[in-house]
Design an enzyme around this catalytic site. Structure first.
Site, PDB file in Angstrom:
ATOM      1  N   CYS A 129      19.465  21.944 -38.586  1.00  0.00           N
ATOM      2  CA  CYS A 129      18.050  22.166 -38.245  1.00  0.00           C
ATOM      3  C   CYS A 129      17.340  20.895 -37.788  1.00  0.00           C
ATOM      4  O   CYS A 129      16.623  20.899 -36.774  1.00  0.00           O
ATOM      5  CB  CYS A 129      17.320  22.785 -39.443  1.00  0.00           C
ATOM      6  SG  CYS A 129      17.731  22.018 -41.019  1.00  0.00           S
ATOM      7  N   HIS A 252       9.975  21.394 -40.547  1.00  0.00           N
ATOM      8  CA  HIS A 252      10.508  20.042 -40.744  1.00  0.00           C
ATOM      9  C   HIS A 252       9.727  19.063 -39.867  1.00  0.00           C
ATOM     10  O   HIS A 252       9.460  19.348 -38.690  1.00  0.00           O
ATOM     11  CB  HIS A 252      11.969  19.967 -40.294  1.00  0.00           C
ATOM     12  CG  HIS A 252      12.953  20.581 -41.240  1.00  0.00           C
ATOM     13  ND1 HIS A 252      12.627  21.119 -42.459  1.00  0.00           N
ATOM     14  CD2 HIS A 252      14.313  20.716 -41.128  1.00  0.00           C
ATOM     15  CE1 HIS A 252      13.737  21.569 -43.046  1.00  0.00           C
ATOM     16  NE2 HIS A 252      14.772  21.336 -42.253  1.00  0.00           N
TER      17      HIS A 252
END
Ligand code: A2P
Length: 347
Positions: A129, A252
């Protein structure tokens, strides 16, 4: 138009549920869908495009008649069942780290290296990710300016560690709000389910994601280092990473420092990001505009801001890069790989 029979492995998980939502709106011509999870979830029902679907237990026969299987149920499950799915005629897009560095397996961010899909032998790996969103931001700069070095620090959300980790953070937050002493908080999963010790994440920052490996780096950090070189097909790029888990549910954030071959002004760098596929420029310090994890949730793009030059290095650039780790970092990139393959007539 060839209809696609699609299976989602890990359909009840943090990523799997996002895959299902995205599949509802996908441009892929769907034949049948199959939602697979462990025995624990078999028989549970969910709604897909207005129809009731029942979760099935994952078994080798699950893949009979399936053209496309999206996996997100952990590396062990992928190791065992992805080859099985391929044997039974499916193309697998795997969200785990299990096959990523296998030279026979393309590792793809569709905005960066879609041509790598042509070499697939049944399995395509979805990158980590944190790597994916960094690639979306850095590829336009690499193309225009050349990329010599990357130093990244991540601020990663808990949903990347799965549903149970999210529940653990919620409970710890509740305990804090109820004045329960920290030593009575339950911590059984984070920083890493497979490691010996566990620490609370609520009101904390944990500089460990995945287990420790060579050179004092964690596997998560090695994933960012190795996957960057593989996706950009350039082993000469110097990459180093520090990965940190913070008490954010989804989205994130990354502080990325790069050194380029050529010099560029901040407006030139901003223009490159603004034109890049999959990237959105959010960069106006005078108006306090910059990417934020909260704002990224539910969006497929990668947001880039805080672009500034290193005061002491004219080819040094700082960026702040944010994306929804469950979408571009996982479910969306996987489905986007599948849609790209369909358009390229590889599915
Ligand atoms: P289940 O909910 O039945 O345990 P997360 O990443 O959020 O922790 O989710 C992990 C996903 O992987 C879930 O869908 C989970 O299903 C699935 N999973 C875990 N173990 C197995 C297994 N042995 N077989 C199939 N699916 C599994």
């Amino acid at each position: 138009m060839r209809k696609m029979n699609v299976a989602i492995v890990g359909a009840t998980g943090a990523v799997g549920t996002q895959m299902i939502k995205l599949l509802e709106d996908s441009s892929l011509p769907l034949g049948s869908v199959k939602f697979l999870a462990s025995k624990r979830s078999a028989g549970k029902q969910l709604s897909f495009r207005g129809e009731t679907q029942t979760i099935e237990e994952l078994v080798p026969e699950s893949f009979d008649g399936v053209n496309l299987a999206l996996f997100s149920a952990g590396g062990g499950i992928s190791a065992k069942f992805a080859p099985e799915a391929v044997k039974r005629g499916a193309v697998v897009v795997d969200n785990t780290s299990h096959f990523r560095m296998d030279p026979e397996v393309p590792l793809v961010v569709p905005e960066v290296n879609p041509e790598a899909l042509r070499k697939h032998k049944g399995i395509i790996a979805n990158p980590n990710c944190s790597t994916i969103q960094m690639m979306v931001a850095l590829e336009p700069l690499r193309q225009a300016l050349g990329l010599k070095r990357v130093i990244v620090s991540t601020y990663q959300a808990v949903s990347g560690a799965g549903n149970q980790a999210m529940e653990e953070l919620k409970q710890q937050t509740q305990d804090f709000l109820e004045d329960k002493p920290v030593d009575q908080w339950q911590a059984n999963i984070l920083p890493c389910g497979g490691d010996k010790k566990h620490y609370p994440l609520a009101f904390n920052a944990l500089p460990q994601i995945d287990v420790f490996a060579e050179g004092g780096y964690t596997y998560e950090e090695w994933k960012m280092i190795n996957e960057t070189k593989k996706i950009m097909e350039d082993d000469t790029i110097k990459v180093s990473a520090t990965c940190v888990r913070i008490p954010v549910m989804s989205g994130h954030s990354e502080s990325v420092y790069i050194e380029t071959e050529k010099t560029a002004t901040v407006p030139e760098i901003q223009a490159l990001i603004a034109e890049a596929p999959g990237a959105v420029l959010e960069d106006d310090p005078s108006q306090q505009i910059y990417p934020q994890a909260l704002n990224s949730v539910g969006k497929k793009e990668t947001f880039v801001g805080r672009i500034r030059k290193d005061p002491d290095e004219e080819k040094g650039i700082h960026l702040w890069v944010v994306s929804d780790n469950l979408l571009k970092g996982a479910a969306w990139n996987s489905l986007q790989i599948a849609e790209t393959m369909y358009e390229m007539e590889l599915l």
